[in-house]
Scaffold this active site. Structure first.
Site, PDB file in Angstrom:
ATOM      1  CB  VAL A 186     -33.820  12.103  15.134  1.00 41.30           C
ATOM      2  CG1 VAL A 186     -35.895  12.177  14.303  1.00 41.30           C
ATOM      3  CG2 VAL A 186     -34.097  14.041  14.851  1.00 41.30           C
ATOM      4  CG  HIS A 189     -31.210  10.092  10.924  1.00 45.49           C
ATOM      5  ND1 HIS A 189     -31.642  10.184  12.674  1.00 45.49           N
ATOM      6  CD2 HIS A 189     -30.752  10.596  11.984  1.00 45.49           C
ATOM      7  CE1 HIS A 189     -31.320  10.309  13.063  1.00 45.49           C
ATOM      8  NE2 HIS A 189     -29.804  11.435  13.177  1.00 45.49           N
ATOM      9  CG  ASN A 216     -24.559  10.608  15.784  1.00 44.78           C
ATOM     10  OD1 ASN A 216     -23.671   9.839  16.095  1.00 44.78           O
ATOM     11  ND2 ASN A 216     -24.832  11.782  15.205  1.00 44.78           N
ATOM     12  CG  ASP A 274     -28.626  17.927   9.515  1.00 46.03           C
ATOM     13  OD1 ASP A 274     -28.663  16.789   9.791  1.00 46.03           O
ATOM     14  OD2 ASP A 274     -28.826  18.932  10.233  1.00 46.03           O
ATOM     15  CD  GLN A 309     -30.963   7.744  17.161  1.00 47.39           C
ATOM     16  OE1 GLN A 309     -30.148   6.912  17.424  1.00 47.39           O
ATOM     17  NE2 GLN A 309     -31.999   7.705  16.277  1.00 47.39           N
ATOM     18  CG  HIS A 315     -25.956  12.398  10.679  1.00 46.34           C
ATOM     19  ND1 HIS A 315     -25.677  13.790  10.688  1.00 46.34           N
ATOM     20  CD2 HIS A 315     -25.875  11.847  10.905  1.00 46.34           C
ATOM     21  CE1 HIS A 315     -26.658  13.856  11.518  1.00 46.34           C
ATOM     22  NE2 HIS A 315     -26.643  12.129  12.454  1.00 46.34           N
TER      23      HIS A 315
HETATM   24  P1  DGP Z   1     -28.866  13.122  15.551  1.00 43.93           P
HETATM   25  O1  DGP Z   1     -28.307  13.851  16.709  1.00 43.93           O
HETATM   26  O2  DGP Z   1     -27.443  12.429  14.425  1.00 43.93           O
HETATM   27  O3  DGP Z   1     -30.274  12.641  15.843  1.00 43.93           O
HETATM   28  O4  DGP Z   1     -29.218  13.445  14.411  1.00 43.93           O
HETATM   29  C1  DGP Z   1     -30.616  14.316  13.815  1.00 43.93           C
HETATM   30  C2  DGP Z   1     -29.804  15.857  12.748  1.00 43.93           C
HETATM   31  O5  DGP Z   1     -31.633  16.092  12.324  1.00 43.93           O
HETATM   32  C3  DGP Z   1     -29.559  16.918  13.357  1.00 43.93           C
HETATM   33  O6  DGP Z   1     -28.259  17.054  12.250  1.00 43.93           O
HETATM   34  C4  DGP Z   1     -30.425  17.768  12.614  1.00 43.93           C
HETATM   35  C5  DGP Z   1     -31.631  17.315  11.632  1.00 43.93           C
HETATM   36  N1  DGP Z   1     -32.872  17.662  11.980  1.00 43.93           N
HETATM   37  C6  DGP Z   1     -33.259  18.223  12.964  1.00 43.93           C
HETATM   38  N2  DGP Z   1     -34.807  18.892  12.621  1.00 43.93           N
HETATM   39  C7  DGP Z   1     -34.900  18.763  11.730  1.00 43.93           C
HETATM   40  C8  DGP Z   1     -35.375  18.778  10.671  1.00 43.93           C
HETATM   41  O7  DGP Z   1     -36.603  19.237  10.819  1.00 43.93           O
HETATM   42  N3  DGP Z   1     -35.372  18.835   9.221  1.00 43.93           N
HETATM   43  C9  DGP Z   1     -34.602  18.793   8.595  1.00 43.93           C
HETATM   44  N4  DGP Z   1     -33.925  17.920   7.564  1.00 43.93           N
HETATM   45  N5  DGP Z   1     -33.303  17.751   9.513  1.00 43.93           N
HETATM   46  C10 DGP Z   1     -33.234  18.054  11.045  1.00 43.93           C
END
Ligand code: DGP
Length: 114
Positions: free
Chosen positions: A96, A100, A87, A32, A94, A102
């Site tokens: 994205v 996914h 999430n 992350d 959430q 975590h």
């Molecule tokens: P959520 O809030 O459950 O949708 O988690 C999305 C996660 O994605 C958040 O913890 C940060 C991570 N994230 C966002 N942008 C990027 C990225 O460009 N690269 C990576 N590796 N993680 C990302």
């Protein structure tokens, strides 16, 4: 279904780089970008499902696989105790919209979470 042009779709295609931890035909695990613990890895399916709440019975085997990948990642990272979180929906945090998990560990984790 999620569109393949989400942020994670672009990571899957290689358009956006990531720190890969594990990959197989069905999934990818990577660190992350905003870690909430010493170990914070995201496990995503290659199939673009927007959120867990949109998964159907046809995804049953894939969802089981993702849980096993989360456990594999925890082993690879040397974690004895760890947490997995999904999430589902903006109201749950959430951000994205490509499913996914975590995988979080490497520090004490309180329950219930804040
Ligand atoms: P959520 O809030 O459950 O949708 O988690 C999305 C996660 O994605 C958040 O913890 C940060 C991570 N994230 C966002 N942008 C990027 C990225 O460009 N690269 C990576 N590796 N993680 C990302």
């Amino acid at each position: 279904m999620a569109s393949s042009d989400t942020l994670f779709g672009r990571i899957l295609s290689g358009e956006i780089p990531c720190q890969e931890v594990y990959a197989d035909d069905l999934s990818l695990a990577f660190r992350d970008v905003n870690p909430q613990a010493p170990v914070h890895v995201l496990v995503i399916p290659r199939e673009p499902i927007a959120q867990l709440g949109e998964a159907t019975a046809e995804h049953q085997a894939l969802l089981g696989h993702l849980l096993l990948v989360a456990a594999k990642v925890a082993r690879l990272e040397g974690l004895e105790s760890w947490r997995t979180v999904i999430n589902s929906g903006a109201g749950a945090g959430q951000t994205v919209f490509h499913l996914h998990l975590h995988v979080i560990g490497g520090r004490p984790l309180a329950w219930p979470p804040g």
